[in-house]
Design an enzyme around this catalytic site. Structure first.
Site, PDB file in Angstrom:
ATOM      1  N   LYS A   1      -4.390  15.112   8.385  1.00 41.53           N
ATOM      2  CA  LYS A   1      -4.739  13.732   8.726  1.00 41.53           C
ATOM      3  C   LYS A   1      -3.693  13.164   9.692  1.00 41.53           C
ATOM      4  O   LYS A   1      -4.027  12.537  10.692  1.00 41.53           O
ATOM      5  CB  LYS A   1      -4.850  12.864   7.455  1.00 41.53           C
TER       6      LYS A   1
ATOM      7  N   ASN B   1       0.821  -1.200   0.000  1.00 42.39           N
ATOM      8  CA  ASN B   1       0.000   0.000   0.000  1.00 42.39           C
ATOM      9  C   ASN B   1       0.870   1.272   0.000  1.00 42.39           C
ATOM     10  O   ASN B   1       1.449   1.649   1.006  1.00 42.39           O
ATOM     11  CB  ASN B   1      -0.894  -0.044   1.254  1.00 42.39           C
TER      12      ASN B   1
ATOM     13  N   ASP C   1      -0.963  -2.483  10.789  1.00 42.53           N
ATOM     14  CA  ASP C   1      -2.230  -3.151  10.543  1.00 42.53           C
ATOM     15  C   ASP C   1      -3.319  -2.269  11.131  1.00 42.53           C
ATOM     16  O   ASP C   1      -3.231  -1.851  12.286  1.00 42.53           O
ATOM     17  CB  ASP C   1      -2.261  -4.554  11.146  1.00 42.53           C
TER      18      ASP C   1
HETATM   19  P1  IMP Z   1      -4.623  -3.307   6.401  1.00 39.07           P
HETATM   20  O1  IMP Z   1      -4.059  -2.662   7.620  1.00 39.07           O
HETATM   21  O2  IMP Z   1      -3.717  -3.121   5.227  1.00 39.07           O
HETATM   22  O3  IMP Z   1      -5.036  -4.730   6.653  1.00 39.07           O
HETATM   23  O4  IMP Z   1      -5.899  -2.449   5.996  1.00 39.07           O
HETATM   24  C1  IMP Z   1      -7.127  -2.511   6.674  1.00 39.07           C
HETATM   25  C2  IMP Z   1      -8.240  -1.847   5.892  1.00 39.07           C
HETATM   26  O5  IMP Z   1      -8.464  -0.570   6.452  1.00 39.07           O
HETATM   27  C3  IMP Z   1      -8.011  -1.655   4.401  1.00 39.07           C
HETATM   28  O6  IMP Z   1      -9.262  -1.768   3.751  1.00 39.07           O
HETATM   29  C4  IMP Z   1      -7.513  -0.245   4.306  1.00 39.07           C
HETATM   30  O7  IMP Z   1      -7.827   0.373   3.079  1.00 39.07           O
HETATM   31  C5  IMP Z   1      -8.247   0.410   5.456  1.00 39.07           C
HETATM   32  N1  IMP Z   1      -7.439   1.465   6.035  1.00 39.07           N
HETATM   33  C6  IMP Z   1      -6.248   1.336   6.694  1.00 39.07           C
HETATM   34  N2  IMP Z   1      -5.793   2.552   7.072  1.00 39.07           N
HETATM   35  C7  IMP Z   1      -6.702   3.441   6.627  1.00 39.07           C
HETATM   36  C8  IMP Z   1      -6.765   4.854   6.689  1.00 39.07           C
HETATM   37  O8  IMP Z   1      -5.884   5.556   7.193  1.00 39.07           O
HETATM   38  N3  IMP Z   1      -7.872   5.396   6.141  1.00 39.07           N
HETATM   39  C9  IMP Z   1      -8.868   4.676   5.549  1.00 39.07           C
HETATM   40  N4  IMP Z   1      -8.831   3.371   5.436  1.00 39.07           N
HETATM   41  C10 IMP Z   1      -7.757   2.749   5.974  1.00 39.07           C
END
Ligand code: IMP
Length: 197
Positions: free
Chosen positions: A173, A9, A69
């Site tokens: 943010k 990401n 995460d």
């Molecule tokens: P992971 O931490 O990569 O597993 O992401 C968890 C989910 O939350 C994913 O769908 C991300 O797009 C979303 N997510 C993580 N951080 C953010 C943020 O800062 N803003 C909006 N969505 C987020």
């Protein structure tokens, strides 16, 4: 000091770089060193999953690794999607479809309160670890607003600022977000750790 970010990401990479570069810390994506590690996120918490991801990338690269995460926990949905935020609705959904599903599932909800959580884990090749967490309270908007950010940003509303995450500049943010807060704690712990080396 250079960390490999256990993620694909680039939005997360940018948010991390913006904060950590001030301390002379460089963060690069695993893809940028030719790695693509698929870690099964079997943890029950964001902290467990962050540690699983960071450890896997450290073991594959032999370099210090860092992982974030995150998840959005919605009170009216008993904390869902939470640790399953990335997989909400199944793997075929994109970010927009995922937040639309969330809005649909909240139709008629009496409360819209929620919080975003971020767990940061880093693992050094000698096995040392640093962990940090950050939480940002907010609500789920009735409709998406704003075009910045990623993921659930257009529907995560901050009542005090009267804006969603997606309506904030990256600096705004970072000052209030779950990840910004987790990285601030991480920064302090890292400086302390490096001082003692
Ligand atoms: P992971 O931490 O990569 O597993 O992401 C968890 C989910 O939350 C994913 O769908 C991300 O797009 C979303 N997510 C993580 N951080 C953010 C943020 O800062 N803003 C909006 N969505 C987020």
């Amino acid at each position: 000091m250079k960390f490999i970010l256990a993620s694909q990401n680039r939005h997360k990479l940018k948010e991390m770089q913006d904060i950590l570069s001030a301390d002379g810390v460089e963060v690069v994506l695993e893809a940028d060193i030719g790695l693509k590690i698929d870690v099964e996120e079997t943890g029950e918490t964001c902290a467990e999953n962050a540690m699983l991801k960071a450890r896997a990338v450290m073991e594959a690269s032999g370099l210090p690794a860092i992982a974030d995460d995150s998840g959005v926990c919605v009170d009216a949905l008993n904390g869902a999607p939470g640790v399953y935020s990335a997989r909400y609705g199944g793997p075929e959904l994109d970010d927009t479809a995922r937040y639309r599903l969330l809005l649909n599932n909240m139709r008629g909800a009496h409360s819209r309160t929620a919080h975003f959580t971020s767990a940061i884990a880093c693992v050094f090749p000698n096995g040392d670890t640093i962990e940090a967490e950050g939480i940002c309270p907010g609500t789920i908007a009735f409709a998406p607003q704003g075009t910045g950010g990623f993921g659930y940003d257009p529907v995560f509303f901050l009542p005090e600022l009267r804006k969603t995450y997606a309506q904030l500049t990256p600096e705004e943010k970072a000052a209030v977000s779950h990840r910004g807060k987790a990285l601030a704690v991480f920064e302090k712990k890292l400086q302390e750790y490096l001082k003692n080396q």
